[in-house]
Design a protein around this motif. Structure first.
Motif, PDB file in Angstrom:
ATOM      1  N   TYR A  72       0.848  -1.183   0.000  1.00 42.95           N
ATOM      2  CA  TYR A  72       0.000   0.000   0.000  1.00 42.95           C
ATOM      3  C   TYR A  72       0.893   1.245   0.000  1.00 42.95           C
ATOM      4  O   TYR A  72       2.059   1.202   0.395  1.00 42.95           O
ATOM      5  CB  TYR A  72      -0.897   0.021   1.250  1.00 42.95           C
ATOM      6  CG  TYR A  72      -1.794  -1.205   1.376  1.00 42.95           C
ATOM      7  CD1 TYR A  72      -2.992  -1.282   0.698  1.00 42.95           C
ATOM      8  CD2 TYR A  72      -1.425  -2.281   2.181  1.00 42.95           C
ATOM      9  CE1 TYR A  72      -3.810  -2.397   0.815  1.00 42.95           C
ATOM     10  CE2 TYR A  72      -2.237  -3.402   2.303  1.00 42.95           C
ATOM     11  CZ  TYR A  72      -3.430  -3.445   1.624  1.00 42.95           C
ATOM     12  OH  TYR A  72      -4.227  -4.555   1.740  1.00 42.95           O
ATOM     13  N   LEU A  73       0.314   2.363  -0.403  1.00 43.66           N
ATOM     14  CA  LEU A  73       1.007   3.654  -0.428  1.00 43.66           C
ATOM     15  C   LEU A  73       2.346   3.559  -1.154  1.00 43.66           C
ATOM     16  O   LEU A  73       3.421   3.807  -0.608  1.00 43.66           O
ATOM     17  CB  LEU A  73       1.211   4.201   0.982  1.00 43.66           C
ATOM     18  CG  LEU A  73      -0.059   4.637   1.712  1.00 43.66           C
ATOM     19  CD1 LEU A  73       0.273   4.992   3.148  1.00 43.66           C
ATOM     20  CD2 LEU A  73      -0.712   5.801   1.013  1.00 43.66           C
ATOM     21  N   PHE A  74       2.272   3.160  -2.411  1.00 46.48           N
ATOM     22  CA  PHE A  74       3.435   3.069  -3.297  1.00 46.48           C
ATOM     23  C   PHE A  74       4.515   2.145  -2.752  1.00 46.48           C
ATOM     24  O   PHE A  74       5.706   2.376  -2.933  1.00 46.48           O
ATOM     25  CB  PHE A  74       4.003   4.469  -3.561  1.00 46.48           C
ATOM     26  CG  PHE A  74       2.983   5.432  -4.072  1.00 46.48           C
ATOM     27  CD1 PHE A  74       2.486   5.305  -5.356  1.00 46.48           C
ATOM     28  CD2 PHE A  74       2.497   6.450  -3.268  1.00 46.48           C
ATOM     29  CE1 PHE A  74       1.529   6.188  -5.827  1.00 46.48           C
ATOM     30  CE2 PHE A  74       1.548   7.332  -3.732  1.00 46.48           C
ATOM     31  CZ  PHE A  74       1.045   7.210  -5.028  1.00 46.48           C
ATOM     32  N   GLY A  75       4.134   1.116  -2.056  1.00 43.74           N
ATOM     33  CA  GLY A  75       5.072   0.118  -1.567  1.00 43.74           C
ATOM     34  C   GLY A  75       5.675   0.434  -0.216  1.00 43.74           C
ATOM     35  O   GLY A  75       6.533  -0.311   0.271  1.00 43.74           O
ATOM     36  N   LEU A  76       5.272   1.528   0.406  1.00 47.43           N
ATOM     37  CA  LEU A  76       5.830   1.888   1.703  1.00 47.43           C
ATOM     38  C   LEU A  76       5.292   0.999   2.821  1.00 47.43           C
ATOM     39  O   LEU A  76       5.991   0.703   3.784  1.00 47.43           O
ATOM     40  CB  LEU A  76       5.531   3.358   2.021  1.00 47.43           C
ATOM     41  CG  LEU A  76       6.184   4.378   1.086  1.00 47.43           C
ATOM     42  CD1 LEU A  76       5.706   5.787   1.416  1.00 47.43           C
ATOM     43  CD2 LEU A  76       7.703   4.289   1.192  1.00 47.43           C
ATOM     44  N   ILE A  77       4.063   0.573   2.699  1.00 46.31           N
ATOM     45  CA  ILE A  77       3.460  -0.303   3.709  1.00 46.31           C
ATOM     46  C   ILE A  77       3.241  -1.677   3.076  1.00 46.31           C
ATOM     47  O   ILE A  77       2.639  -1.799   2.017  1.00 46.31           O
ATOM     48  CB  ILE A  77       2.117   0.270   4.199  1.00 46.31           C
ATOM     49  CG1 ILE A  77       2.333   1.649   4.826  1.00 46.31           C
ATOM     50  CG2 ILE A  77       1.454  -0.691   5.187  1.00 46.31           C
ATOM     51  CD1 ILE A  77       1.065   2.348   5.209  1.00 46.31           C
ATOM     52  N   ARG A  78       3.773  -2.673   3.762  1.00 43.83           N
ATOM     53  CA  ARG A  78       3.639  -4.045   3.273  1.00 43.83           C
ATOM     54  C   ARG A  78       2.932  -4.891   4.325  1.00 43.83           C
ATOM     55  O   ARG A  78       3.252  -4.799   5.507  1.00 43.83           O
ATOM     56  CB  ARG A  78       5.006  -4.652   2.994  1.00 43.83           C
ATOM     57  CG  ARG A  78       5.756  -3.952   1.923  1.00 43.83           C
ATOM     58  CD  ARG A  78       7.106  -4.587   1.751  1.00 43.83           C
ATOM     59  NE  ARG A  78       7.889  -3.806   0.801  1.00 43.83           N
ATOM     60  CZ  ARG A  78       9.140  -4.029   0.536  1.00 43.83           C
ATOM     61  NH1 ARG A  78       9.774  -5.003   1.146  1.00 43.83           N
ATOM     62  NH2 ARG A  78       9.769  -3.285  -0.340  1.00 43.83           N
ATOM     63  N   ARG A  79       2.020  -5.700   3.853  1.00 47.89           N
ATOM     64  CA  ARG A  79       1.319  -6.620   4.751  1.00 47.89           C
ATOM     65  C   ARG A  79       1.371  -8.018   4.149  1.00 47.89           C
ATOM     66  O   ARG A  79       1.031  -8.218   2.995  1.00 47.89           O
ATOM     67  CB  ARG A  79      -0.140  -6.203   4.940  1.00 47.89           C
ATOM     68  CG  ARG A  79      -0.238  -4.931   5.713  1.00 47.89           C
ATOM     69  CD  ARG A  79      -1.601  -4.799   6.322  1.00 47.89           C
ATOM     70  NE  ARG A  79      -1.612  -3.580   7.112  1.00 47.89           N
ATOM     71  CZ  ARG A  79      -2.639  -2.805   7.248  1.00 47.89           C
ATOM     72  NH1 ARG A  79      -3.771  -3.121   6.662  1.00 47.89           N
ATOM     73  NH2 ARG A  79      -2.572  -1.735   7.990  1.00 47.89           N
ATOM     74  N   LYS A  80       1.774  -8.942   4.996  1.00 48.72           N
ATOM     75  CA  LYS A  80       1.829 -10.328   4.561  1.00 48.72           C
ATOM     76  C   LYS A  80       0.663 -11.086   5.176  1.00 48.72           C
ATOM     77  O   LYS A  80       0.369 -10.931   6.362  1.00 48.72           O
ATOM     78  CB  LYS A  80       3.137 -10.993   4.994  1.00 48.72           C
ATOM     79  CG  LYS A  80       4.348 -10.458   4.272  1.00 48.72           C
ATOM     80  CD  LYS A  80       5.593 -11.213   4.677  1.00 48.72           C
ATOM     81  CE  LYS A  80       6.798 -10.649   3.953  1.00 48.72           C
ATOM     82  NZ  LYS A  80       8.027 -11.339   4.327  1.00 48.72           N
ATOM     83  N   THR A  81       0.032 -11.880   4.350  1.00 52.58           N
ATOM     84  CA  THR A  81      -1.055 -12.721   4.839  1.00 52.58           C
ATOM     85  C   THR A  81      -0.764 -14.172   4.463  1.00 52.58           C
ATOM     86  O   THR A  81      -0.262 -14.446   3.378  1.00 52.58           O
ATOM     87  CB  THR A  81      -2.409 -12.310   4.230  1.00 52.58           C
ATOM     88  OG1 THR A  81      -2.331 -12.389   2.811  1.00 52.58           O
ATOM     89  CG2 THR A  81      -2.796 -10.910   4.650  1.00 52.58           C
ATOM     90  N   GLU A  82      -1.059 -15.052   5.388  1.00 54.86           N
ATOM     91  CA  GLU A  82      -0.885 -16.473   5.129  1.00 54.86           C
ATOM     92  C   GLU A  82      -2.261 -17.100   4.926  1.00 54.86           C
ATOM     93  O   GLU A  82      -3.175 -16.872   5.703  1.00 54.86           O
ATOM     94  CB  GLU A  82      -0.184 -17.157   6.304  1.00 54.86           C
ATOM     95  CG  GLU A  82       1.270 -16.812   6.425  1.00 54.86           C
ATOM     96  CD  GLU A  82       1.970 -17.639   7.492  1.00 54.86           C
ATOM     97  OE1 GLU A  82       1.332 -18.543   8.080  1.00 54.86           O
ATOM     98  OE2 GLU A  82       3.141 -17.376   7.736  1.00 54.86           O
ATOM     99  N   THR A  83      -2.358 -17.877   3.870  1.00 60.15           N
ATOM    100  CA  THR A  83      -3.598 -18.567   3.554  1.00 60.15           C
ATOM    101  C   THR A  83      -3.298 -20.048   3.418  1.00 60.15           C
ATOM    102  O   THR A  83      -2.341 -20.437   2.744  1.00 60.15           O
ATOM    103  CB  THR A  83      -4.196 -18.037   2.235  1.00 60.15           C
ATOM    104  OG1 THR A  83      -4.297 -16.624   2.302  1.00 60.15           O
ATOM    105  CG2 THR A  83      -5.546 -18.639   1.968  1.00 60.15           C
ATOM    106  N   THR A  84      -4.109 -20.863   4.053  1.00 60.62           N
ATOM    107  CA  THR A  84      -3.959 -22.314   3.925  1.00 60.62           C
ATOM    108  C   THR A  84      -4.986 -22.809   2.924  1.00 60.62           C
ATOM    109  O   THR A  84      -6.175 -22.520   3.054  1.00 60.62           O
ATOM    110  CB  THR A  84      -4.180 -23.006   5.284  1.00 60.62           C
ATOM    111  OG1 THR A  84      -3.248 -22.467   6.228  1.00 60.62           O
ATOM    112  CG2 THR A  84      -3.965 -24.496   5.176  1.00 60.62           C
TER     113      THR A  84
END
Length: 173
Positions: free
Chosen positions: A101-113
């Motif tokens: 988000y915000l041009f790559g400044l904020i990163r969020r990782k999500t794990e999905t099974t």
């Protein structure tokens, strides 16, 4: 010193689901699961869905095969279950996704099974890439390894016990 293949070793391998052999299909090596009752029951359920083909004269074999072939897609499932065993038909895989988000400044990782149907994948590969002769040999060899005689002995003795029990209660006045 070489370990002898005793009945105890075979039972232990079956209980622990140790693989006893492997097969190579399209460059991928699949470990063949040892025989288990659950695998035999699954095979029986799949075989029950196949149509019954009556004895066909030799001159009509091609016509019969072409007529019934569409109903025999479960043969791939049978081979897949025989190879993978009852415990290894479904696999759960974890996928990590990254959102920015915000041009790559904020990163969020999500794990999905996710749930992967290994039986369907292997059945598709078998049907598309394995010759009928090889498929026949694999299915026959695996069925011979499934210790069907022992399973038959168990079911027969249980059926006899069921026949021997009283089926009608006597009412005393």
């Amino acid at each position: 010193m070489e370990q002898q293949n005793t009945i105890e070793n075979s039972v232990a391998a079956a209980i622990l689901e140790k693989s006893i052999d492997s097969i190579d299909i399209e460059g991928v090596t699949y470990e063949i699961a040892p025989p288990s009752t659950a695998t035999l029951i699954l095979i029986s359920e799949i075989v029950a869905t196949l149509p019954v083909v009556k004895k066909v004269p030799t001159e009509e074999i091609v016509t019969s095969v072409l007529h019934y072939a569409r109903y025999y897609r479960p043969i791939g499932d049978i081979a897949a279950v025989l190879i993978l065993g009852a415990k290894n038909l479904i696999e759960y895989r974890t996928i990590v996704q990254e959102k920015r988000y915000l041009f790559g400044l904020i990163r969020r990782k999500t794990e999905t099974t996710i749930k992967v149907d290994k039986k369907a994948e292997l059945a598709k590969i078998i049907l598309e890439n394995v010759s009928p002769t090889t498929l026949f040999n694999v299915v026959v060899q695996r069925l011979q390894d499934m210790e069907i005689g022992s399973f038959f002995a168990i079911t027969t003795s249980l059926s006899e016990a069921n026949i021997l029990k009283p089926t009608k209660e006597v009412v005393k006045d």
